[in-house]
Design a protein around this motif. Structure first.
Motif, short mmCIF file in Angstrom:
data_model
loop_
_atom_site.label_atom_id
_atom_site.label_comp_id
_atom_site.label_asym_id
_atom_site.label_seq_id
_atom_site.Cartn_x
_atom_site.Cartn_y
_atom_site.Cartn_z
N TYR A 1 -16.49 3.22 25.15
CA TYR A 1 -16.76 4.65 25.26
C TYR A 1 -16.99 5.32 23.90
N LEU A 2 -16.02 5.18 23.01
CA LEU A 2 -16.12 5.94 21.75
C LEU A 2 -17.32 5.52 20.90
N PRO B 1 -17.42 2.45 29.94
CA PRO B 1 -16.10 2.99 29.64
C PRO B 1 -15.35 2.18 28.58
N GLU C 1 -9.49 10.10 24.17
CA GLU C 1 -10.92 9.76 24.12
C GLU C 1 -11.76 10.93 24.61
N MET C 2 -11.29 11.53 25.73
CA MET C 2 -12.06 12.62 26.32
C MET C 2 -12.09 13.83 25.39
N LEU D 1 -10.41 6.24 31.34
CA LEU D 1 -10.45 6.76 29.97
C LEU D 1 -9.18 7.54 29.67
N SER D 2 -8.84 7.57 28.39
CA SER D 2 -7.61 8.28 28.03
C SER D 2 -7.92 9.73 27.68
N THR E 1 -8.03 1.98 25.13
CA THR E 1 -9.00 2.78 24.38
C THR E 1 -9.64 2.04 23.20
#
Lengths: 465, 338
Positions: free
Chosen positions: B87-88, B84, A406-407, A402-403, B154
Motif C-alpha cells: 500500500y504505502l 494492500p 497507513e490510512m 490496512l492499518s 503494514t
C-alpha cells in the motif's frame, strides 16, 4: 482519533479521490456533446461564431480530459488498495466492467481524440465532425461501463454467489441491472446540465465585460435553451430514479425523505428541512408538509412507504448525510429551473443579454451543476451503506487489511497533492476561460509534437501571468 | 508439467505480462530521463531531454492503467493482495507520478515557475521509480497471503531486499533513459548520456547479479528450478546472454555506435523479466498463489478477452505509428510545442 477507524478513513479517502475525479469526466461528457453541437451548427449555418466557440471550449475540454486521466489512474488502483475483499470477491464482475471502461478510454485516446483536438487543418470538415461525434459517443460509452459497475453494486443482478464470491451468471442481466438505465439517464443529463450552467456562467462573465460579444451572447442563449429543456426532463428522470430506488433500495429512500415511521392510515409527509437524529430516531427542528411525499412516491394521497424503523439500526445509512446531500442536489436543481425560466422570460422580453443582475447571477451560479452532481453521488453512495453490494456484502467486510496509520499517511498525501494539483488545474482553466472566446487553432497530432495522448498540448496558453 | 490446467488464465498471464513489460520499457525510459534531469547542464539541455519523450509519455504511462485494470478483471486475487500489501509504496508511486505528469504538462508553459516544475519532474521520477522497485522487491520477496487476502502487516514490504531493488530500478531506468537520449539527441546532451551509460550499465549488471544470487539463496524451490539438471543447461543461456549484451553495450558506448544501444538495454530488461518468470511461474503472488488460484472465472476471462483482442492491436499500431512519426533526433528547432 475523532472516533474514526481505518475503514472510515478508507471510505473518506475513496470518497475524496472519486469526488475530485468525477468532476472531470462529467466535464468531458458534457463538453464533448456541446462541442459536437457547436460543430454541427457551424457546418449547417456557416456562422463563424460557432466555430470560434468550438475553438474556445476545446482547450478547456483538453485540460479537463487531461486532469481526468491523471486522477483516474488513482481510481484504477484504489479498488484494490482500499477494498481488497470486495475486489477479490466481486472482481469477476466489477473488475471486468472497470477494465472495459479503461479499454474504451484507451481506444478513444488512441484514435478519435487526436483528430478532434489537432486535426482541423489536416482532414476535411466532415471527417473532423465525425471524429468529434465519436469522442462524444466514446465519453458516453466510458460512462456506461462505470455506471453499470456502480449500478450493479446498488442493485445486483445476474450473479451466482459461490462461497462469498460473486460469479457472473448472465452478463445481460448484469449489464441491464434494475437501476442502470435510470442512473445512466440521470448522470448523463447531470453532466449536460452542469456544463450548460458553466457555459452560461462563462458567457455571463464575458458579457459583463463586453456586452456586444456575439460569442458570449451565443453561450448564454444556448445555455438557457438547455436549461429550460433539460432541467425539467432531469426532474422527471430524477423522480423515476427515485421510484426505482424506492423499489430496490427502500432504506436509502427512507433516509432521503427522513421518514422514520408510518402512522396508521396517514400519508407520508415531505420533510422540507430538519435534522435527522439517528439516536432518537426522529427529525429535530423539521418543517413538514403532510401527504406530499405520498403523492410523488406512491401517486396516492395516503400511500405509505417503508420507513427507517422497518430496518434494523445496523442496516440504515447515515441519515443526516443522505438527507442533506439530497436536499442540496434538489435545491440546486430548483434554482436551475428558476434560472432557466427567468432567463427565457428575459429572452422573450429581449433583455437576456442586457440584464447585469442576471448575468452576475449566472456567473456566480456556474459551478452549481458540479456541486449538485457531487451531492447526488454522495446521496446514492452514502445511501447504499452499510452495504458495498446492496443487501449482500457489507462495507465493513469489504475493506483491505490496512492499518489506521497507513490510512492517515495516505489520506494526508492525497489531500495535500490534490490540493496543489487542483489549484494549478483550476488556475489554468480560469486563465483559459478569462480569454476572449476566440483564438488560434491548436495544431498537432501524429507528425507533430502535440498529440492526443497528451490532451494538454492542445492548449498553448502560458501558465504565467 | 501444467498441461492439465486450463489455458485461458495462462493466456491472460501472457497478456498482462506483455502490458507490464510494455510499461517497464516505455515508462522506464521516460522516468529514466527524469532521473537524469539533475545531471543536465542547462535549461536548453533540459528542454531537449524532456522534448525527446514529450509526445509519447502519456501513452507510455497508460500501459500501467491497462495492466492494473486488467489484473482487477482477470486476476482479482493478485489485484486484491498485492495492492494492500504494498500500500504505502504504491500510494507514494501514484502521488509521485501525478507530480511528474503535471511537470510534463506545465514546465513548457511557464518560465517563472520552471525551476519548480524541473524539481517536480526529477523528484517525481526518482520517487516513482524507487517505489516501483520496492513493489517489485516486495512481490519477489513474497507476501503472506491467507484465504486469498493479504495477511501480513503494514511494513512487511520493507526489507533490505526491497530497498535494494528500489535503488537498482533507479539505476536501471536511468540506463534506459540514457539509452533513449543517445538515440534521440546529439552533441552535448548525447555526450552526457554516453558518459552516464557505462557506470549505469555496470550498476545494472551488478544489481541483476545480486538479485539472481539473492533469490535462489533465500528460496530453495527457485534454486532447484535453476540449478537442477537438465534445467541448468538450457536456463544458463539467460545469464550468459545478459553478460554478452552488457559487454556489447560497453563496446557500443566506447565506439559511439548509437543505433542499437537502447534496443540492447531493452533486451537486458526483458531477460531480467524472463528470469523472474522462470523463477516464479506459475506463482503470481509468491510464495503461495498461482495464476490459476488467482484467475477470475472462465466467463469473466472470456468476456474480457474479446475487448482486449479488439483494442490491443489498435493501440499497438497507434503506438508504433506515433514512434515512427517522431523518429529522428530532437533539436532545439523542432521543439515547437513550447
Amino acid at each position: 482519533m475523532f472516533g474514526l477507524d481505518a475503514v472510515d478513513l478508507a471510505r473518506f479517502q475513496f470518497a475524496f479521490t472519486v469526488s475530485y475525479h468525477i468532476v472531470f469526466p462529467a466535464l468531458s461528457i458534457g463538453l464533448a456533446s456541446f462541442l459536437m453541437a457547436l460543430e454541427a451548427l457551424w457546418l449547417k449555418t456557416g456562422n463563424e461564431v460557432y466555430h470560434g466557440l468550438y475553438r474556445f471550449w476545446i482547450r478547456i475540454f483538453a485540460v479537463g480530459f487531461g486532469l481526468g486521466v491523471v486522477s483516474g489512474v488513482v481510481m484504477a488502483y484504489e479498488f484494490g488498495t482500499n477494498w481488497s475483499v470486495f475486489a477479490q470477491r466481486g472482481g469477476d464482475i466489477t473488475g471486468v466492467l472497470l477494465t472495459y471502461e479503461v479499454l474504451t478510454a484507451f481506444f478513444l485516446e488512441a484514435g478519435f481524440l487526436g483528430v478532434m483536438l489537432f486535426g482541423e487543418n489536416r482532414v476535411n470538415r466532415t471527417t473532423h465532425f465525425l471524429a468529434t461525434c465519436m469522442v462524444a459517443i466514446g465519453t458516453l460509452i466510458s460512462a456506461t461501463w462505470i455506471l453499470i459497475s456502480n449500478s450493479w453494486m446498488q442493485t445486483p443482478a445476474g450473479y451466482h454467489l459461490v462461497d462469498g464470491h460473486f460469479l457472473p451468471a448472465d452478463w445481460f442481466s448484469i449489464i441491464f441491472n434494475p437501476s442502470f438505465p435510470y442512473r445512466f439517464v440521470h448522470m448523463v443529463l447531470a453532466a449536460f446540465i452542469s456544463v450548460s450552467f458553466l457555459v452560461a456562467g462563462v458567457g455571463g462573465y464575458h458579457l459583463l465585460r463586453n456586452g456586444k460579444d456575439p460569442a458570449a451572447r451565443k453561450m448564454i442563449s444556448m445555455a438557457m435553451w438547455m436549461a429550460i429543456i433539460a432541467v425539467p426532463i432531469q426532474i422527471v428522470a430524477g423522480d423515476m430514479h427515485g421510484l426505482n430506488t424506492l423499489r430496490h433500495q427502500p432504506a436509502k429512500l427512507a433516509a432521503m425523505e427522513g421518514h422514520w415511521e408510518n402512522q396508521p392510515g396517514e400519508g407520508v409527509p415531505l420533510a422540507l428541512v430538519g435534522w435527522p437524529d439517528m439516536k432518537q430516531e426522529r427529525n429535530r427542528f423539521s418543517i413538514e408538509i403532510p401527504h406530499v411525499a405520498s403523492l410523488y412516491l406512491t401517486h396516492t394521497w395516503g400511500g405509505q412507504i417503508q420507513s427507517l424503523k422497518d430496518f434494523p439500526a445496523d442496516e440504515r445509512p447515515d441519515v443526516p448525510l443522505v438527507f442533506w446531500t439530497f436536499r442540496i442536489m434538489v435545491g440546486i436543481g430548483m434554482l436551475m429551473l428558476l434560472t432557466g425560466v427567468v432567463g427565457n422570460y428575459l429572452r422573450w422580453r429581449g433583455k437576456l443579454f442586457t440584464t447585469p443582475l442576471f448575468l452576475r447571477w449566472v456567473t456566480i451560479f456556474s459551478p452549481a451543476g458540479f456541486i449538485a452532481l457531487i451531492a447526488g453521488w454522495v446521496t446514492t453512495e452514502a445511501g447504499r451503506q452499510p452495504w458495498v453490494v446492496y443487501g449482500l456484502m457489507r462495507t465493513a467486510d469489504a475493506h483491505s487489511p490496512l492499518s489506521f496509520g497507513e490510512m492517515v499517511a495516505s489520506l494526508t498525501g492525497f489531500i495535500v497533492v490534490y490540493a496543489i494539483i487542483f489549484a494549478i488545474g483550476i488556475y489554468y482553466i480560469l486563465k483559459l476561460i478569462r480569454k476572449e472566446p476566440q483564438g488560434e487553432l491548436p495544431s498537432g497530432g501524429p507528425g507533430q509534437n502535440n498529440t492526443p495522448k497528451r490532451p494538454f498540448s492542445a492548449t498553448l496558453e502560458s501558465f504565467d501571468d | 508439467m501444467f498441461t492439465d490446467m486450463p489455458i485461458l488464465p495462462v493466456i491472460w498471464f501472457a497478456v498482462i505480462g506483455f502490458a507490464v513489460a510494455m510499461y517497464i520499457i516505455l515508462d522506464g525510459f521516460s522516468l529514466g530521463i527524469g532521473i537524469l534531469f539533475p545531471f543536465s547542464k542547462s535549461d536548453s539541455q533540459r528542454d531537449l531531454m524532456m522534448g525527446s519523450v514529450m509526445p509519447v509519455w502519456d501513452g507510455n504511462q497508460t500501459w500501467m492503467i491497462l495492466a492494473g485494470a486488467g489484473l482487477y478483471g482477470a486476476f482479482p486475487v493478485v489485484y486484491a493482495t498485492i495492492l494492500p500489501a504494498l500500500y504505502l509504496p504504491l500510494v507514494l508511486m501514484l502521488l509521485a507520478l501525478i507530480f511528474r505528469g503535471i511537470a510534463f504538462e506545465f514546465r513548457g508553459k511557464s518560465r517563472k515557475y520552471r525551476h519548480m516544475f524541473d524539481l517536480a519532474f526529477a523528484g517525481g521520477s526518482v520517487v516513482a521509480t524507487f517505489a516501483q522497485g520496492v513493489v517489485l522487491g516486495g512481490i519477489v520477496h513474497g507476501l503472506h497471503v491467507s484465504d486469498y487476502q493479504f495477511a501480513g502487516s503494514t511494513f512487511d514490504w520493507l526489507t533490505p531486499f526491497s530497498l535494494f531493488t528500489g535503488i537498482a530500478l533507479v539505476f536501471g531506468y536511468a540506463s534506459l533513459g540514457a539509452g533513449w537520449l543517445v538515440v534521440k539527441t546529439e552533441g552535448e546532451t548525447q555526450n552526457l548520456a554516453y558518459k552516464a551509460l557505462r557506470p549505469l550499465t555496470l550498476l545494472l549488471l551488478l544489481a541483476m547479479a545480486i538479485i539472481s544470487a539473492w533469490t535462489p539463496l533465500s528460496n530453495s524451490a527457485i534454486a532447484e528450478r535453476w540449478f537442477s539438471t537438465p534445467n541448468v543447461y538450457y536456463l544458463s543461456i539467460v545469464p550468459v546472454l545478459v553478460v554478452l549484451l552488457a559487454v556489447n553495450i560497453f563496446f557500443d558506448v566506447t565506439a559511439r555506435r548509437e543505433k542499437l544501444i537502447f534496443t540492447k538495454l531493452v533486451m537486458l530488461f526483458m531477460l531480467g523479466l524472463i528470469g523472474l518468470v522462470i523463477s516464479f511461474f506459475p506463482y503470481v503472488v509468491p510464495p503461495s498463489v498461482t495464476l490459476w488460484d488467482a484467475a477470475s472465472g472462465p466467463s469473466s476471462q472470456s468476456f474480457l478477452i474479446v475487448g482486449y483482442a479488439v483494442i490491443l492491436p489498435i493501440v499497438l499500431i497507434y503506438t508504433a505509428y506515433s514512434y515512427y512519426v517522431f523518429r529522428g533526433k530532437v533539436k532545439p528547432g523542432n521543439l515547437h510545442h513550447y
